[in-house]
Scaffold this motif. Structure first.
Motif, short mmCIF file in Angstrom:
data_model
loop_
_atom_site.label_atom_id
_atom_site.label_comp_id
_atom_site.label_asym_id
_atom_site.label_seq_id
_atom_site.Cartn_x
_atom_site.Cartn_y
_atom_site.Cartn_z
N ASP A 81 0.38 -1.00 0.10
CA ASP A 81 -0.17 0.06 0.44
C ASP A 81 1.34 1.41 -0.21
O ASP A 81 0.57 2.59 -0.16
CB ASP A 81 -0.90 0.07 1.12
N GLY A 82 2.32 1.11 -0.13
CA GLY A 82 3.04 2.35 -0.03
C GLY A 82 3.21 3.11 0.97
O GLY A 82 3.98 4.01 1.30
N SER A 83 2.53 2.61 2.33
CA SER A 83 2.16 3.70 3.60
C SER A 83 3.49 3.50 4.15
O SER A 83 4.45 2.45 4.04
CB SER A 83 1.12 2.92 4.34
N GLU A 84 3.78 4.72 5.59
CA GLU A 84 4.65 4.81 5.95
C GLU A 84 5.43 4.01 6.67
O GLU A 84 3.70 3.36 7.07
CB GLU A 84 5.57 6.38 6.16
N LEU A 85 6.25 3.18 7.35
CA LEU A 85 5.99 1.85 8.70
C LEU A 85 7.46 2.59 9.75
O LEU A 85 6.61 3.01 10.90
CB LEU A 85 5.96 0.00 7.83
N THR A 86 7.77 2.91 9.27
CA THR A 86 8.74 4.00 10.49
C THR A 86 9.95 4.20 9.93
O THR A 86 10.18 4.56 8.37
CB THR A 86 9.39 2.78 11.38
N SER A 87 11.17 5.20 10.15
CA SER A 87 12.18 5.94 9.74
C SER A 87 13.33 6.27 10.50
O SER A 87 13.01 6.07 11.47
CB SER A 87 11.65 7.28 9.13
N LEU A 88 14.29 6.22 10.57
CA LEU A 88 15.72 6.93 10.50
C LEU A 88 15.59 8.14 9.97
O LEU A 88 15.96 8.88 8.82
CB LEU A 88 16.57 6.40 10.29
N ASP A 89 16.28 9.76 11.13
CA ASP A 89 16.15 10.67 10.38
C ASP A 89 17.72 11.04 10.63
O ASP A 89 18.81 10.78 11.71
CB ASP A 89 16.07 11.82 11.60
N LEU A 90 18.42 10.63 9.50
CA LEU A 90 19.76 10.22 9.31
C LEU A 90 20.49 11.93 9.87
O LEU A 90 22.08 11.08 10.07
CB LEU A 90 19.85 10.24 7.85
N ARG A 91 19.81 12.55 9.93
CA ARG A 91 21.03 13.91 10.69
C ARG A 91 21.02 13.85 12.32
O ARG A 91 21.80 14.10 12.37
CB ARG A 91 20.33 15.11 9.69
N ASP A 92 20.05 13.31 12.48
CA ASP A 92 20.40 13.06 14.25
C ASP A 92 21.08 11.59 14.59
O ASP A 92 21.97 11.81 15.20
CB ASP A 92 18.55 13.03 14.94
N LEU A 93 21.20 10.88 13.63
CA LEU A 93 21.50 9.55 13.71
C LEU A 93 22.92 10.07 13.37
O LEU A 93 24.41 9.78 13.98
CB LEU A 93 20.94 8.55 12.56
N GLU A 94 23.80 11.08 12.52
CA GLU A 94 24.99 11.59 12.41
C GLU A 94 25.60 12.04 14.10
O GLU A 94 26.08 11.96 14.00
CB GLU A 94 24.71 12.32 11.39
N ARG A 95 24.35 12.65 14.48
CA ARG A 95 25.03 13.93 15.48
C ARG A 95 25.20 12.57 16.63
O ARG A 95 25.84 12.67 17.46
CB ARG A 95 23.34 14.61 16.54
N THR A 96 23.70 11.83 16.38
CA THR A 96 24.34 10.42 17.93
C THR A 96 25.69 9.58 17.52
O THR A 96 26.02 9.43 18.62
CB THR A 96 23.25 9.32 17.25
N TYR A 97 25.47 9.32 16.27
CA TYR A 97 27.38 8.31 16.28
C TYR A 97 28.36 8.69 15.90
O TYR A 97 29.51 8.16 16.52
CB TYR A 97 27.14 7.31 15.25
N GLY A 98 28.42 10.46 15.76
CA GLY A 98 29.71 11.06 14.85
C GLY A 98 29.92 10.82 13.92
O GLY A 98 30.81 12.25 13.54
N TYR A 99 29.30 10.01 12.65
CA TYR A 99 29.37 10.26 11.43
C TYR A 99 28.49 9.92 10.63
O TYR A 99 27.27 9.43 11.19
CB TYR A 99 30.56 8.93 11.67
N PRO A 100 28.56 10.29 9.25
CA PRO A 100 27.61 9.95 8.19
C PRO A 100 26.90 9.23 7.77
O PRO A 100 27.88 7.88 8.15
CB PRO A 100 27.59 11.51 7.41
N TYR A 101 25.39 8.37 7.86
CA TYR A 101 25.03 7.52 6.65
C TYR A 101 24.99 8.20 5.54
O TYR A 101 24.72 9.04 5.33
CB TYR A 101 23.75 6.99 7.47
N MET A 102 25.24 7.49 4.64
CA MET A 102 25.70 7.89 3.74
C MET A 102 25.58 6.46 2.41
O MET A 102 25.91 5.06 2.72
CB MET A 102 27.15 8.29 3.12
N VAL A 103 25.81 7.35 1.12
CA VAL A 103 25.26 6.16 0.34
C VAL A 103 26.00 6.54 -0.88
O VAL A 103 26.57 7.16 -1.37
CB VAL A 103 24.12 5.99 -0.46
N ILE A 104 26.72 5.05 -2.54
CA ILE A 104 27.79 5.20 -3.04
C ILE A 104 27.65 4.12 -4.33
O ILE A 104 27.55 3.70 -3.64
CB ILE A 104 29.28 5.79 -2.09
#
Ligand code: FAD
Length: 419
Positions: A81-104
Motif C-alpha cells: 500500500d506504500g504507507s510509511e512504517l518507520t524511519s530514521l532521521d539520518l541527520r540526528d543519527l549522524e549527531r548520535t554516532y558522530g559520523y554520517p550515513y551515506m550511499v555511494i
C-alpha cells in the motif's frame, strides 16, 4: 623469496581497504587479484556510521562524500500500500554516532581504495588466481594458477563468497536463500516518477522488497529489487529469471511497479550466505570479508564488515609492533580472531531474521507493520550494536538489542482491533 610483509588474496573492497590500512603502517603489501583488472560489478552501497568512522580515520571520508550522497532520511514503507512504517532521521543519527550515513556507487568506493593503495605504494597484481595455500614456520605460502609460489609472514584471504582459503578451515558450502536481487541505476532525467533523493527508501512486501536511493551527487537513482524465486523453491536450476521478477512485484504499489522498467534484466544476483564460523585463522593465514562471513544483504553491512575486519587487524598489528617495528603477527591474529567472528556472527544471523521480517505476508505482515509504526523515531537501541564504534576487544562489543517478544505484537494487534 617474495620480500613482502603481507600478501592479500582478492582485490575487492575488503582486500583493498586492508591493503591500504596495513601499508599506512609502513608495511610492504602485495595484492593478488584473479581478474584481468581491478573493479566492482553492481550498483550502490549504503555506508553506515561504523564504516564512515573508519573512512574518516583513513582520510578518505571527504572524498567518499563528494562521490556519493549523504541523505536526510531512511524510510521503510509497505510495498503493497506504500504507507510509511518507520524511519530514521539520518541527520540526528549522524549527531548520535558522530559520523554520517551515506550511499555511494560501489565502483566509486572500490576506486577510492584502489587509488589510495596506488598512492600508498601497495603492489597490485592482476591475473593471479590463487589455487593453493601452505603453512611454514613463521610464514605462509600461496600458489597461483601458473604455479608461482609466494611467501610472506602473513597471508590475508579476502577472496569472497567462494573463497578457496576457507576450505582450510571448514568444508562448507554457501547457503541459498532462494531470493534473488535485480539492480539498476537510472539517470534522474529518465525517471517517469517523482523521487525524493534526500531519502533512502525500502519498500517491504510479501516475499519481496524494493530499495532506492540517489547516487553520484544525485545524478543517478540506484534501485534494488529482491524477491523469493518460486523456481528456486521448486529446485529448478534456472531460477531468478526476469519473468519471475515481474510476477513477484505484480501486486505492489504504483511507485514500486514503476521502478521495475528500470531494472537491468540481463544480470541478476542469487542471494547466498554461509553459516557463521568462529575460527578464521590457521597459522599465518587469516580469512577476511565475505570469505569469512558472507551475509544476506538485508543489514547492508557486508562490505562494511570487510572494511572493519581490515581496520581491526591493522590496529592490532600497530599495537603489537616491537621497538624494531617487527609486528607480533601471531598476537595480532589472535586479537583479530578474538573479536571479529562473534560480531560478524551476530550480523549474519540478524540479517537472516531481518529478511524474514521484511518479507512477511498476511496477519504476520499486519503485526509487523503495527510494531514498526509504534517504534519511536529516535530509538537507537536497534542500531547501537552495529553503528557504534567498531570494537577492538571482545569486552568492548556492545550488547545486542533484545528482540521484541512475538506476544507483544499480538497484544498491539488485538488492542488496535478492539479500538
Ligand atoms: P568480494 O567483493 O567478493 O571480493 C573478492 C575478490 O577476490 C574479487 O575481486 C575476486 O575476483 C577475488 N578472488 C576470488 N577468488 C580469488 C582467488 N582464488 N585468487 C585471487 N583473487 C580471487 N554491503 C554493504 O556494506 N552495504 C550495502 O549496502 C550492501 N548492499 C548489497 C547489495 C547486494 C544486492 C549484494 C549482493 C551485496 C551487498 N552488500 C552490501 C555486500 C557487499 O557487496 C559484500 O559483502 C562485499 O562486497 C564483500 O567484499 P569482499 O572484498 O569481502 O569480497
Amino acid at each position: 623469496m617474495n620480500n613482502v610483509d603481507v600478501i592479500i588474496v582478492g582485490g575487492g573492497i575488503g582486500g583493498l581497504s586492508t591493503a591500504f590500512a596495513l601499508t599506512r603502517l609502513g608495511l610492504k603489501v602485495q595484492v593478488l587479484e584473479q581478474a584481468p583488472e581491478f573493479g566492482e560489478v553492481g550498483a550502490g552501497l549504503q555506508l553506515a556510521p561504523n564504516c564512515t568512522r573508519i573512512l574518516d580515520d583513513y582520510g578518505l571520508l571527504d572524498k567518499a562524500k563528494s562521490l556519493g550522497v549523504v541523505p536526510d532520511r531512511m524510510v521503510m514503507r509497505d510495498a503493497l500500500d506504500g504507507s510509511e512504517l518507520t524511519s530514521l532521521d539520518l541527520r540526528d543519527l549522524e549527531r548520535t554516532y558522530g559520523y554520517p550515513y551515506m550511499v555511494i556507487h560501489r565502483s566509486d568506493l572500490h576506486g577510492l581504495f584502489l587509488e589510495a593503495c596506488r598512492t600508498a605504494g601497495v603492489e597490485l597484481l592482476t591475473e593471479q588466481r590463487v589455487t593453493a595455500y601452505a603453512q611454514a614456520e613463521g610464514s605462509a605460502t600461496v600458489v597461483t594458477e601458473d604455479g608461482t609460489t609466494r611467501v610472506a609472514p602473513l597471508v590475508v584471504a579476502a577472496d569472497g563468497l567462494h573463497s578457496v582459503a576457507r576450505k582450510l578451515l571448514i568444508d562448507d558450502e554457501p547457503v541459498s536463500s532462494s531470493y534473488v536481487a535485480y539492480r539498476g541505476t537510472v539517470p534522474i532525467p529518465e525517471l517517469t516518477r517523482p523521487v525524493d533523493l534526500s531519502e533512502v527508501v525500502v519498500y517491504v512486501g510479501p516475499r519481496c522488497h524494493f530499495v532506492h536511493y540517489g547516487l553520484r551527487g544525485g545524478d543517478l537513482l540506484n534501485q534494488v529489487a529482491v524477491f523469493q524465486s518460486p523456481k528456486a523453491l521448486a529446485g529448478l536450476e534456472d531460477w531468478g529469471t526476469p519473468d519471475e521478477l515481474d510476477t513477484a512485484f505484480a501486486a505492489t504499489c504504483d511507485d514500486v511497479r514503476s521502478g521495475m522498467s528500470h531494472m537491468w534484466r540481463d544480470k541478476w544476483w542469487r542471494m547466498f550466505d554461509r553459516d557463521p564460523i568462529s575460527t578464521w585463522v590457521q597459522g599465518r593465514i587469516a580469512l577476511l570479508g565475505d570469505a569469512a562471513h558472507p551475509p544476506l544483504q538485508y543489514m547492508a553491512q557486508g562490505a562494511i564488515m570487510a572494511i572493519e575486519d581490515g581496520w581491526v587487524l591493522t590496529e592490532h598489528v600497530k599495537r603489537l609492533r616491537a621497538g624494531d617495528g617487527v609486528p607480533d603477527w601471531d598476537g595480532a591474529l589472535a586479537a583479530y580472531e578474538a573479536v571479529r567472528p562473534e560480531h560478524c556472527r551476530r550480523v549474519v544471523l540478524t540479517a537472516r531474521a531481518w529478511g524474514e521480517l521484511w518479507h512477511l505476508d498476511g496477519r504476520a505482515r499486519e503485526q509487523r507493520n503495527l510494531l514498526l509504526r509504534h517504534r519511536a523515531i529516535d530509538d537507537y537501541s536497534f542500531t547501537d550494536w552495529v553503528y557504534g564504534p567498531t570494537a577492538l576487544f571482545p569486552e568492548d562489543e556492545p550488547p545486542m538489542f533484545e528482540p521484541i517478544p512475538l506476544a507483544s505484537a499480538d497484544l498491539i494487534v488485538s488492542s488496535s482491533q478492539a479500538g
